[in-house]
Enzyme design. Structure first.
Site, PDB file in Angstrom:
ATOM      1  N   HIS A  40       0.789  -1.233   0.000  1.00 52.10           N
ATOM      2  CA  HIS A  40       0.000   0.000   0.000  1.00 52.10           C
ATOM      3  C   HIS A  40       0.822   1.284   0.000  1.00 52.10           C
ATOM      4  O   HIS A  40       0.241   2.369   0.009  1.00 52.10           O
ATOM      5  CB  HIS A  40      -0.997  -0.002   1.169  1.00 52.10           C
ATOM      6  CG  HIS A  40      -0.366   0.032   2.534  1.00 52.10           C
ATOM      7  ND1 HIS A  40      -1.043   0.501   3.644  1.00 52.10           N
ATOM      8  CD2 HIS A  40       0.865  -0.351   2.989  1.00 52.10           C
ATOM      9  CE1 HIS A  40      -0.258   0.402   4.703  1.00 52.10           C
ATOM     10  NE2 HIS A  40       0.892  -0.118   4.327  1.00 52.10           N
ATOM     11  N   HIS A  41       2.148   1.184  -0.030  1.00 57.33           N
ATOM     12  CA  HIS A  41       2.973   2.391  -0.144  1.00 57.33           C
ATOM     13  C   HIS A  41       3.367   2.688  -1.592  1.00 57.33           C
ATOM     14  O   HIS A  41       3.976   3.728  -1.853  1.00 57.33           O
ATOM     15  CB  HIS A  41       4.247   2.252   0.695  1.00 57.33           C
ATOM     16  CG  HIS A  41       3.994   2.105   2.159  1.00 57.33           C
ATOM     17  ND1 HIS A  41       3.193   2.969   2.878  1.00 57.33           N
ATOM     18  CD2 HIS A  41       4.422   1.163   3.053  1.00 57.33           C
ATOM     19  CE1 HIS A  41       3.142   2.574   4.136  1.00 57.33           C
ATOM     20  NE2 HIS A  41       3.871   1.478   4.264  1.00 57.33           N
ATOM     21  N   CYS A  42       3.043   1.793  -2.511  1.00 57.02           N
ATOM     22  CA  CYS A  42       3.437   1.981  -3.903  1.00 57.02           C
ATOM     23  C   CYS A  42       2.290   2.598  -4.701  1.00 57.02           C
ATOM     24  O   CYS A  42       1.138   2.167  -4.601  1.00 57.02           O
ATOM     25  CB  CYS A  42       3.835   0.649  -4.528  1.00 57.02           C
ATOM     26  SG  CYS A  42       4.536   0.833  -6.186  1.00 57.02           S
TER      27      CYS A  42
END
Length: 354
Positions: free
Chosen positions: A142-144
């Protein structure tokens, strides 16, 4: 005209909608141990589920690696080309020694596992629509976002799964992301910043990575937790806000990012949730989805302690036995149309022996 993809193959009814492949696990000369993430936890989850005789060789879905064409549904060509530089991958995965390795090794030993997990999330999205629920034992990067990675996240699997559904599955036009990893999900937030079709609920510790103020603008229901939040307060908030989010907008699909880095003692999460609290959290979210008849896709995301694999396995067992996942009666019959098609061709690779 959509590109050809293998990720939406037909899946035999004999398979549970649980997606995994041994290639998920990252092992490479011990370098994976330089990051706090347990890069073999996905295989351990499967081993625990087999020990409990919940799954066996052949009744789970074998994930396929996302191809470059699949990834280009969301990612820019420039970003994917940057991943051909070991320095870039070392920065994204937070494993500095990778910068000294030839990129072909980095691709094979680090990025291929992440691409396979990404393919698994996309496959699980379609399975969730067809079966009412699905779990990818990996994923949750979920950080990309489309043009940048970080925090061990090289591919935007959440965005990809939703975009694939919007483009390829009739009647899927609204999605809700319920992100309960300890970290803010800034990747999908950046991707869906101006997309009214996607409602984002994010409940996280605001004092840790990534502290992305710009991305927070995309969150429709933001719940920021204090250091050391414990079960009672946490579970109250999960119930209140998951119900509130689903009452505010009734989506066609829920993507549930079920990070276990909320566990007490996690070196990065900063929260104090018990193993039982994590199992209960997942149950709350699934019950909210099931009551409304909304398909739900669960991905496992972060978790930086060895015991998280056992907790994930226990949660999956609990969901199956006590949230009605083993019952077809709660499903909308339309979800099964895909499998009732007389001309459906079952792919011989769709079930995988672990």
């Amino acid at each position: 005209i959509f590109h050809h993809t293998e990720l939406y193959i037909s899946i035999p009814r004999t398979c549970l909608p649980i997606v995994y492949h041994p290639d998920y696990n990252i092992t490479f000369m011990g370098l994976e141990k330089l990051h706090p993430f347990d890069s073999g936890k996905w295989g351990k989850v499967i081993c625990y589920l087999k020990e409990e005789q919940f799954i066996h060789d052949g009744n789970i879905v074998g994930a396929l690696e996302a191809t470059e064409e699949d990834l280009l549904v969301v990612h820019t060509k420039h970003y994917l080309n940057r991943l051909k530089w070991s320095l870039v991958v070392a920065t994204i995965t937070e494993i500095p020694p990778l910068l000294f390795l030839p990129n072909f090794l980095v691709q094979r030993k680090v990025l291929k596992p992440l691409r396979t997990q990404t393919g698994g999330t996309i496959m699980a999205g379609k399975l969730a629509i067809d079966r009412g629920w699905a779990i990818n034992v990996g994923g949750g990067f979920h950080h990309c976002s489309s043009d940048r990675g970080g925090g061990f996240c090289a591919y935007a699997d959440i965005t990809l799964a939703i975009k694939f559904l919007f483009e390829r599955v009739q009647g899927i036009s609204k999605a809700t992301i319920i992100d309960l990893d300890a970290h803010q999900g800034n990747g999908h937030e950046r991707d869906f910043m101006d997309d009214r079709r996607v409602f984002i609920m994010d409940m996280y510790n605001p004092y840790i990575y990534p502290r992305d103020e710009y991305a927070k603008r995309a969150i429709k229901r933001k719940v920021e937790l204090e250091w050391g939040t414990e079960d009672f307060e946490y579970l109250q908030k999960v119930h209140l806000h998951s119900e509130g989010a689903l009452n505010e907008v009734q989506p066609d699909i829920i993507v549930y990012n079920a990070g276990t880095d909320i566990l007490d003692g996690d070196p990065l999460g900063g929260l104090s949730i018990s193993p039982q609290g994590i199992v209960k959290r997942d149950e709350i979210v699934f019950r909210a989805a099931r009551r409304r008849g909304i398909p739900i896709l669960m991905i496992t995301s972060g978790g930086y302690q060895k015991k998280t694999a056992r907790i994930i396995a226990n949660s999956i067992l609990n969901l199956f036995h006590f949230c009605g996942l083993n019952s077809l009666s709660a499903l909308n019959p339309q979800m099964w149309n895909f499998y009732r098609e007389p001309n459906a061709i079952y792919c011989r690779h769709s079930c995988f022996c672990v």
